[in-house]
Design a protein around this motif. Structure first.
Motif, short mmCIF file in Angstrom:
data_model
loop_
_atom_site.label_atom_id
_atom_site.label_comp_id
_atom_site.label_asym_id
_atom_site.label_seq_id
_atom_site.Cartn_x
_atom_site.Cartn_y
_atom_site.Cartn_z
N ALA A 16 0.79 -1.24 0.15
CA ALA A 16 -0.05 0.18 -0.20
C ALA A 16 0.86 1.25 -0.19
O ALA A 16 2.09 1.12 0.15
CB ALA A 16 -0.74 0.00 1.34
N GLN A 18 1.94 4.87 1.62
CA GLN A 18 2.07 5.34 3.05
C GLN A 18 0.96 5.86 3.67
O GLN A 18 0.47 5.69 4.71
CB GLN A 18 3.36 6.45 3.15
CG GLN A 18 3.52 6.83 4.65
CD GLN A 18 4.98 7.66 4.82
OE1 GLN A 18 5.06 8.28 3.67
NE2 GLN A 18 5.31 7.71 5.87
N GLU A 20 -2.30 4.98 2.75
CA GLU A 20 -3.24 3.70 3.36
C GLU A 20 -2.49 2.99 4.25
O GLU A 20 -3.56 2.78 5.15
CB GLU A 20 -3.12 2.70 1.77
CG GLU A 20 -3.84 3.44 0.70
CD GLU A 20 -3.63 2.29 -0.63
OE1 GLU A 20 -4.57 2.64 -1.28
OE2 GLU A 20 -2.55 2.01 -0.72
N TRP A 21 -1.44 2.84 4.44
CA TRP A 21 -0.83 2.36 5.58
C TRP A 21 -0.99 3.21 6.98
O TRP A 21 -1.48 2.54 7.83
CB TRP A 21 0.74 1.94 5.42
CG TRP A 21 1.53 1.32 6.82
CD1 TRP A 21 1.51 0.04 6.70
CD2 TRP A 21 1.80 1.91 8.03
NE1 TRP A 21 1.99 -0.36 7.98
CE2 TRP A 21 2.22 0.90 8.83
CE3 TRP A 21 1.80 3.24 8.38
CZ2 TRP A 21 2.94 1.23 10.14
CZ3 TRP A 21 2.43 3.75 9.79
CH2 TRP A 21 2.63 2.41 10.41
N ALA A 24 -4.71 2.46 7.79
CA ALA A 24 -4.85 1.11 8.28
C ALA A 24 -4.24 0.93 9.73
O ALA A 24 -5.00 0.33 10.67
CB ALA A 24 -4.24 0.23 7.41
N ARG A 25 -3.18 1.79 10.06
CA ARG A 25 -2.43 1.73 11.30
C ARG A 25 -3.18 2.35 12.28
O ARG A 25 -3.50 1.97 13.44
CB ARG A 25 -1.14 2.20 11.31
CG ARG A 25 -0.22 2.40 12.42
CD ARG A 25 0.00 0.79 12.80
NE ARG A 25 0.56 0.90 14.15
CZ ARG A 25 -0.32 0.46 15.54
NH1 ARG A 25 -1.35 0.05 15.60
NH2 ARG A 25 0.36 0.60 16.61
#
Length: 110
Positions: A16, A18, A20-21, A24-25
């Motif tokens: 993904a 950054q 998107e990460w 999600a994080r």
């Protein structure tokens, strides 16, 4: 899902951006914080469990000779009890139990 080369060989991994990460994080962090709050609540409820009066006169073999349950406390308010597994055919104690018990050496809270 692309195959990514890793030290374990090629693996199918989700890749993904950054942005998107981070999204999600942040979502995972909410779940982690919820789990921590629920765990804290469970610990509080465990500590609020009623006590049980011990009327039996238990006797124990100690380094100083025979002693009562109260003697094991040695004037402290709490006693740590750990069930160390050592079966009749064991040549040594359970490896996990041994590792945990090794950390208790000299443990003393006053």
């Amino acid at each position: 899902m692309p195959k990514i080369k890793t030290v374990h060989g090629a693996e199918n991994r989700n890749v993904a951006s950054q942005k998107e990460w981070i999204a999600a994080r942040k979502e995972l962090l909410k779940a982690e914080k919820d789990l921590t709050r629920r765990s804290d609540d469970l610990a509080r409820r465990r500590q609020e469990l009623p006590w049980v009066r011990i009327d039996k006169e238990y006797r124990f073999e100690t380094d100083e000779g025979k002693g009562s349950l109260a003697d094991l406390f040695r004037g402290r308010s709490q006693l740590l009890v750990y069930h160390f597994m050592f079966g009749p055919d064991y040549k040594a104690g359970c490896p996990s139990c041994s590792a945990i018990a090794d950390g208790f050496n000299g443990l003393r809270f006053t």
